[in-house]
Design an enzyme around this catalytic site. Structure first.
Site, short mmCIF file in Angstrom:
data_model
loop_
_atom_site.label_atom_id
_atom_site.label_comp_id
_atom_site.label_asym_id
_atom_site.label_seq_id
_atom_site.Cartn_x
_atom_site.Cartn_y
_atom_site.Cartn_z
N SER A 148 -3.59 -2.92 -5.79
CA SER A 148 -4.03 -3.68 -5.12
C SER A 148 -3.64 -3.39 -3.14
O SER A 148 -3.55 -3.01 -2.96
CB SER A 148 -2.37 -4.42 -5.79
OG SER A 148 -2.51 -5.24 -4.51
N TYR A 161 6.13 -7.00 -4.92
CA TYR A 161 5.03 -6.85 -5.95
C TYR A 161 3.92 -5.75 -4.54
O TYR A 161 3.58 -4.63 -5.20
CB TYR A 161 3.87 -8.36 -5.57
CG TYR A 161 3.01 -7.70 -6.63
CD1 TYR A 161 2.86 -7.65 -7.99
CD2 TYR A 161 1.05 -7.66 -5.37
CE1 TYR A 161 1.60 -7.40 -8.05
CE2 TYR A 161 0.12 -7.84 -6.42
CZ TYR A 161 0.00 -7.22 -7.17
OH TYR A 161 -1.02 -7.05 -8.20
#
Length: 258
Positions: A148, A161
């Site tokens: 990501s 995250y």
């Protein structure tokens, strides 16, 4: 040009988180290049729906499914035992499964942030290690991790995250170097906002959407198929000299300055 460089005929690919969104799109893309696909996810109904849909579009290919939560150690081992039973080894592993809970850093319970690491990072590391003997049955094989942009720069995903994805990117580089001599290439992709069920709520807020688009030079939200195309390229023989890389699929987000 050798057309085989752009084909995956006869290859077997395992895609985690394959019941919907980016995972299902990756499976479709790999099938289109000639691979047979194994799908794993927690959602049995979604998996069966994906399998039915994919077989309708690719009746000449094999699509098999296994219900498993890759954040669970025992289920990870059961999944790889199932893959091993096919007796063909494995040509492609796509670590796509992931999850998140977005909070301020001080608001997470220990269980919450550890669970984010378990599904995003530890599952990918363990599945890669378990798949290693199957991948090395072939002269050339590959792993593609779905990272990501949050692993590269701050976004509003929450600290755990971003931390887990940054670690996944580094894991990609380490395994790429360590396993190169065994014929296993390891790469990753780093998406920005992609139009999936998981992002639909946030992107439904017009003000938030405007902020996202203002920071995205291409001026639109990405599609799952665009991530899948990058993943597929990294699996193809055409990318045989590419390893340890992380390709951003972000509409230019990471390159946007002022």
């Amino acid at each position: 040009m050798d057309p085989k460089r752009w084909r995956l005929d006869g290859q077997l690919a395992l895609v985690t988180g394959g019941s919907a969104g980016i995972g299902r799109a990756i499976a479709r893309e790999l099938l289109g290049f000639g691979a047979d696909v194994l799908l794993a996810a927690r959602d049995a109904t979604g998996l069966e729906s994906a399998r039915t849909e994919l077989l309708e579009d690719f009746p000449e290919r094999e699509v098999n499914t296994f219900v498993a939560d890759v954040a669970d150690e025992e289920q990870r081992r059961e999944l790889l035992d199932w893959v091993e039973d096919f007796g063909e080894g494995l040509h492609v592993l796509v670590n796509n499964a992931g999850g998140n809970v977005t909070k301020a850093a001080t608001d997470y319970t220990e269980d919450e942030w550890r669970q984010i690491f378990e599904i995003n990072l530890f599952s990918a590391f363990e599945l890669s290690r378990y798949a290693y003997p199957l991948l090395t049955k072939h002269a050339a094989s590959c792993i593609v991790n779905v990272g990501s942009v949050s692993g590269v720069t701050h976004v509003r995903s929450g600290a755990p995250y971003g931390m887990s994805k940054a670690a996944m990117h580094q894991m990609t580089r380490n395994l790429a170097v360590e396993w190169a001599e065994d014929g296993v290439r390891v790469n990753c992709v780093a998406p920005w906002y992609i139009r999936t069920r998981r992002t639909s709520d946030k992107l439904a807020d017009p003000d938030y959407l405007d902020e996202v688009l203002l920071r995205t030079p291409l001026g639109r939200i990405g599609e799952p198929e665009e991530v899948a195309a990058a993943v597929a390229f990294l699996c193809l023989p055409a990318s045989a000299y590419v390893t340890g890389e992380c390709i951003a699929v972000d509409g230019g987000f990471l390159r946007y300055g002022f």
